[in-house]
Design an enzyme around this catalytic site. Structure first.
Site, mmCIF file in Angstrom:
data_model
loop_
_atom_site.group_PDB
_atom_site.id
_atom_site.type_symbol
_atom_site.label_atom_id
_atom_site.label_comp_id
_atom_site.label_asym_id
_atom_site.label_seq_id
_atom_site.Cartn_x
_atom_site.Cartn_y
_atom_site.Cartn_z
ATOM 1 N N CYS A 106 -9.710 -0.149 -4.495
ATOM 2 C CA CYS A 106 -10.181 1.318 -4.506
ATOM 3 C C CYS A 106 -11.174 1.326 -5.218
ATOM 4 C CB CYS A 106 -8.788 2.150 -4.693
ATOM 5 S SG CYS A 106 -9.361 3.945 -4.186
ATOM 6 N N HIS A 234 -4.461 0.129 -1.032
ATOM 7 C CA HIS A 234 -3.923 -0.048 -2.310
ATOM 8 C C HIS A 234 -2.599 -1.267 -1.967
ATOM 9 C CE1 HIS A 234 -5.391 2.644 -5.225
ATOM 10 N NE2 HIS A 234 -5.777 3.366 -4.159
ATOM 11 N N GLU A 236 -1.184 -3.015 -4.498
ATOM 12 C CA GLU A 236 -0.250 -3.066 -5.345
ATOM 13 C C GLU A 236 0.859 -1.830 -5.277
ATOM 14 O OE1 GLU A 236 -2.829 0.477 -6.367
ATOM 15 O OE2 GLU A 236 -2.961 -1.587 -5.604
#
Length: 275
Positions: A106, A234, A236
């Site tokens: 991002c 994302h 994660e």
């Protein structure tokens, strides 16, 4: 240096996904995972050379204002290291030359693009693409399908046909400086991830499957070595099946979460090639 996979996650100046990123690195098998404020690198107290895997986390870097991540890019490129004649960019060049890995997510992806680390067609920190406002002019918070290019040199997506991840961005539309730049990205298979149909069969420009109108539906880029990688979604945020919004309704979801696969590939590469 000990025979351990060592990952560093950069924090500070508005980033807010550093803990999730560090957790993903640990789950993937990295033995040492340090969250380091950018000031510690600029002071010389922490050295990039002590690590194998640099993570540029997402969040609201430098306020996430117009030209998001440009201030961060200038900081990394031009800020001197305290009590030294060196700049942090010199340490970054050495880190890359040593064959180590960098992932930007991002705002971290924006940072890499504006530094010229991706797609790195000129290999000299020259910017050739950027990320700008989503076509609809709104912040997008949704889950997307991503088709992976099997011919890409990307270390992080090895063995993957497609993955599902969340996006959370207002400036995620990738644009290129020229048709020639896009031709190089396509020919060299550097547009490693594309927003796609739900079965990962083909890329799409249709909203909301493509949440921002990105050129050629590109959601992630790598350089020609495959060791530098950035993406708007994302990974994660999806490292366990319970992170998925349909985890109580879809029985075929993987237990570990698809985003974790990218970090596992990174750790596997480091163990095989760098230790």
């Amino acid at each position: 240096m000990s025979k351990q996979v060592r990952a560093i996650v950069i924090a500070g100046n508005g980033t807010n996904c550093e803990r999730e990123t560090a957790h993903a690195c640990r789950l993937a098998g990295a033995e040492v995972v340090d969250i380091v404020h950018i000031s510690e690198l600029l002071s010389g107290r922490v050295l990039l050379q002590d690590y194998h895997f640099l993570n540029l986390a997402g969040g609201f870097l430098d306020g996430d204002d117009l030209g998001s991540a440009k201030a961060g890019a200038n900081r990394l490129l031009h800020a001197p290291i305290k009590d030294s004649e060196e700049h942090l960019s010199e340490h970054l060049r050495k880190f890359i030359a040593d064959g180590k890995l960098i992932m930007g997510v991002c705002n971290g992806f924006q940072l890499m693009v504006k530094m010229g680390l991706l797609p790195a067609l000129e290999k000299d920190f020259t910017q050739s693409v950027t990320l700008t406002f989503n076509d609809n002019g709104r912040f997008e918070d949704r889950w997307v399908y991503l088709k992976a290019d099997p011919e890409s040199p990307c270390i992080f997506t090895r063995g993957l046909d497609g993955i599902t991840l969340p996006v959370r961005h207002g400036e995620g539309k990738l644009v290129v400086e020229s048709d020639a730049t896009l031709e190089q990205i396509t020919a060299k298979h550097l547009g490693v991830l594309q927003y796609s149909l739900p079965d990962y069969s083909a890329p799409t420009q249709d909203y909301p499957l493509n949440p921002n109108g990105s050129t050629a539906a590109i959601a992630g880029l790598c350089d020609e070595t495959g060791r530098l990688f950035g993406l708007m979604p994302h990974p994660e945020a999806y490292v366990h099946r319970t992170h998925h919004p349909r985890w109580t309704r879809e029985e075929n979801l993987p237990e570990e979460g698809m985003g974790l696969w990218l970090y596992q590939n990174a750790v596997r590469f480091i163990r095989d090639e760098l230790l």
